[in-house]
Design a protein around this motif. Structure first.
Motif, short mmCIF file in Angstrom:
data_model
loop_
_atom_site.label_atom_id
_atom_site.label_comp_id
_atom_site.label_asym_id
_atom_site.label_seq_id
_atom_site.Cartn_x
_atom_site.Cartn_y
_atom_site.Cartn_z
N PRO A 183 0.65 -1.31 -0.26
CA PRO A 183 -0.42 0.01 0.36
C PRO A 183 0.97 1.40 -0.16
O PRO A 183 0.21 2.24 -0.46
CB PRO A 183 -0.65 0.06 1.02
CG PRO A 183 -0.88 -1.62 1.62
CD PRO A 183 0.71 -2.19 1.44
N GLU A 184 1.81 1.22 1.07
CA GLU A 184 3.23 2.27 0.94
C GLU A 184 3.68 2.37 -0.40
O GLU A 184 4.86 1.75 -0.62
CB GLU A 184 3.63 2.27 2.05
CG GLU A 184 2.65 2.79 3.41
CD GLU A 184 2.23 3.74 3.69
OE1 GLU A 184 2.43 5.22 2.88
OE2 GLU A 184 1.02 3.77 4.14
N ILE A 185 3.89 3.65 -0.99
CA ILE A 185 4.88 3.79 -1.84
C ILE A 185 5.93 4.12 -1.65
O ILE A 185 6.43 4.48 -0.52
CB ILE A 185 4.42 4.81 -2.46
CG1 ILE A 185 2.96 4.84 -3.76
CG2 ILE A 185 5.26 5.41 -3.85
CD1 ILE A 185 2.56 6.51 -3.80
N GLY A 186 7.20 3.15 -2.27
CA GLY A 186 8.14 2.93 -1.76
C GLY A 186 8.60 1.92 -0.77
O GLY A 186 9.64 1.99 -0.39
N ASP A 187 7.46 1.34 -1.01
CA ASP A 187 8.34 0.09 0.38
C ASP A 187 7.97 -1.33 -0.98
O ASP A 187 7.81 -1.29 -2.18
CB ASP A 187 6.58 -0.44 0.85
CG ASP A 187 6.69 0.11 2.22
OD1 ASP A 187 7.85 1.21 2.34
OD2 ASP A 187 5.98 0.28 3.53
N VAL A 188 8.81 -2.28 -0.13
CA VAL A 188 8.39 -3.48 -1.40
C VAL A 188 8.19 -5.01 -0.40
O VAL A 188 8.02 -4.81 0.50
CB VAL A 188 10.11 -3.63 -1.41
CG1 VAL A 188 10.69 -2.95 -2.31
CG2 VAL A 188 10.75 -4.24 -0.42
N CYS A 189 7.98 -5.78 -1.16
CA CYS A 189 6.55 -6.83 -0.42
C CYS A 189 7.90 -8.27 -0.86
O CYS A 189 8.39 -8.75 -1.06
CB CYS A 189 5.78 -7.36 -1.39
SG CYS A 189 5.29 -8.91 -0.97
N MET A 190 8.32 -8.29 0.24
CA MET A 190 9.36 -9.94 0.66
C MET A 190 7.89 -10.85 1.58
O MET A 190 7.28 -11.45 1.89
CB MET A 190 10.36 -10.23 2.54
CG MET A 190 11.07 -8.22 1.98
SD MET A 190 11.81 -7.98 3.94
CE MET A 190 12.84 -9.91 3.93
N VAL A 191 7.64 -11.82 0.05
CA VAL A 191 6.24 -12.50 -0.27
C VAL A 191 7.09 -13.57 0.65
O VAL A 191 8.27 -14.69 0.44
CB VAL A 191 6.95 -13.33 -1.96
CG1 VAL A 191 6.00 -14.23 -2.16
CG2 VAL A 191 6.73 -12.21 -2.74
#
Length: 371
Positions: free
Chosen positions: A221-229
């Motif tokens: 949801p936050e711009i600039g975050d990444v998802c550690m799947v």
């Protein structure tokens, strides 16, 4: 497990912006979503247990690492006697796949810490600098010593380890040369070396291993975050932390601590070293001379073979480490029979060694949960 298939599909989705997926997504948890929502090619929105949205990130959303750092990883830190975990054994429940997945199967780094007093690298030393007389002299056919296609060179080198005494490598007739070319003397600057053998390091205070999995952009949801799947807290065993690791072996800066109400940042700074310490030692170098070093030789050429004053053809100065010199005889029609030299300036100075330290790696981690 469906790790290989899911990894390819997840990576293919990296180009899809989160907003572009909104029309096809169904709000709510993946378990309640109807097809096609929830398929690997069409992930669905994730609702966390506290009711907040996780975007389409089936895992852990973290702040984007700095450019000088690798993608975020899971880092295990333990004592030297602890059994080191295997990355491929890290498994957990996949929010999208509804199956057991390997969450970070690739071992990327193995670290260790150092204790005060550890000196795992060899001691560095520098040789004493020296001034040496020119070693290369030649009779040149061009009056300006220019290396034109028609130019010829006839060696007139002094003996090895020449100290400047009169020497006569032979005789060059006047018609066979127009000038005398003199190369600068050897640099003679400090040369780094190692002294002795490094002392075996004591047992490390800590050892660490970093494991990496799939990390996606534009899924949180936050711009600039990444998802550690698949690397959400419920899948991560005790003893593991979320961290980013510097790409270069040097001290780097972590993010500043998060303020009240802000999402956590990679702000806990740790310093580790490669598990193989001998591979991570800085090379030995010699710093600039602590005293001005200057080697200037005055070289004279003579028409006879005995360096007689009445047979002087000319004199020039040659500075070690600088450009070569071209000596044009003051008297035309004279042969070249001998050369001699003396020091005009002979200041060698000395150098301080540097290097020989283990290269540190900066690791920045999310703060550990309180309690």
């Amino acid at each position: 497990m469906r790790w290989n298939r899911r990894r390819w599909l997840l990576r293919a989705l990296i180009t899809l912006p989160l907003g572009g997926l909104g029309g096809a997504l169904v709000a709510g948890g993946c378990g309640s979503a109807e097809p096609p929502c929830g398929e690997p090619w069409n992930p669905c929105l994730i609702t966390n247990e506290d009711g907040t949205s996780n975007g389409v990130c089936g895992g852990k959303c973290v702040i984007q690492p700095k450019e000088s750092f690798h993608k975020p990883m899971l880092l295990w830190i333990g004592d030297p006697d602890d059994p080191e975990p295997a990355c491929e054994d890290l498994t957990g429940f996949g929010l999208q796949s509804r199956d057991t997945e390997q969450i970070a199967p690739t071992r990327s780094f193995r670290f260790r810490s150092l204790l005060p007093g550890d000196e795992p690298c060899p001691t560095c030393s520098c040789s004493v600098p020296s001034c040496s007389m020119p070693e290369i002299v030649a009779a040149h056919s061009h009056p300006s010593c220019e290396n034109t296609p028609a130019a010829t060179l006839r060696p007139f080198n002094p003996p090895r380890v020449w100290t400047g005494e009169c020497t006569s490598p032979g005789t060059v007739p006047a018609e066979e040369f127009s000038a005398i070319w003199i190369a600068p003397g050897p640099d003679g600057s400090c040369t780094p070396s190692t002294v002795g053998e490094p002392s075996p390091p004591k047992s490390p205070a800590k050892i660490a291993v970093a494991c990496s999995g799939v990390v996606m952009s534009n899924w949180c949801p936050e711009i600039g975050d990444v998802c550690m799947v698949d690397q959400q807290e419920t899948n991560v065993p005790p003893g593991w932390r979320y961290c980013m690791i510097a790409r270069y072996d040097e001290i780097s800066e972590c993010y500043p601590p998060a303020g009240p109400g802000e999402r956590p940042r990679f702000s806990d700074k740790l310093t580790f070293y490669d598990r193989d310490l001998t591979r991570s030692c800085e090379p030995c170098v010699c710093g600039p001379s602590l005293m001005p070093r200057e080697c200037v030789a005055r070289v004279s050429a003579y028409s006879d073979r005995a360096c007689s004053e009445g047979a002087l053809l000319g004199t020039t100065t040659v500075t070690a480490g600088e450009v070569d010199r071209c000596l044009r005889p003051e008297e035309e029609g004279a042969a070249l029979g001998s050369i001699r030299a003396e020091w005009e300036v002979n200041h060698v100075g000395f150098c301080d060694p540097a290097g020989g330290e283990p290269r540190p790696t900066t690791v920045c981690c999310l703060p550990e949960p309180e309690g």
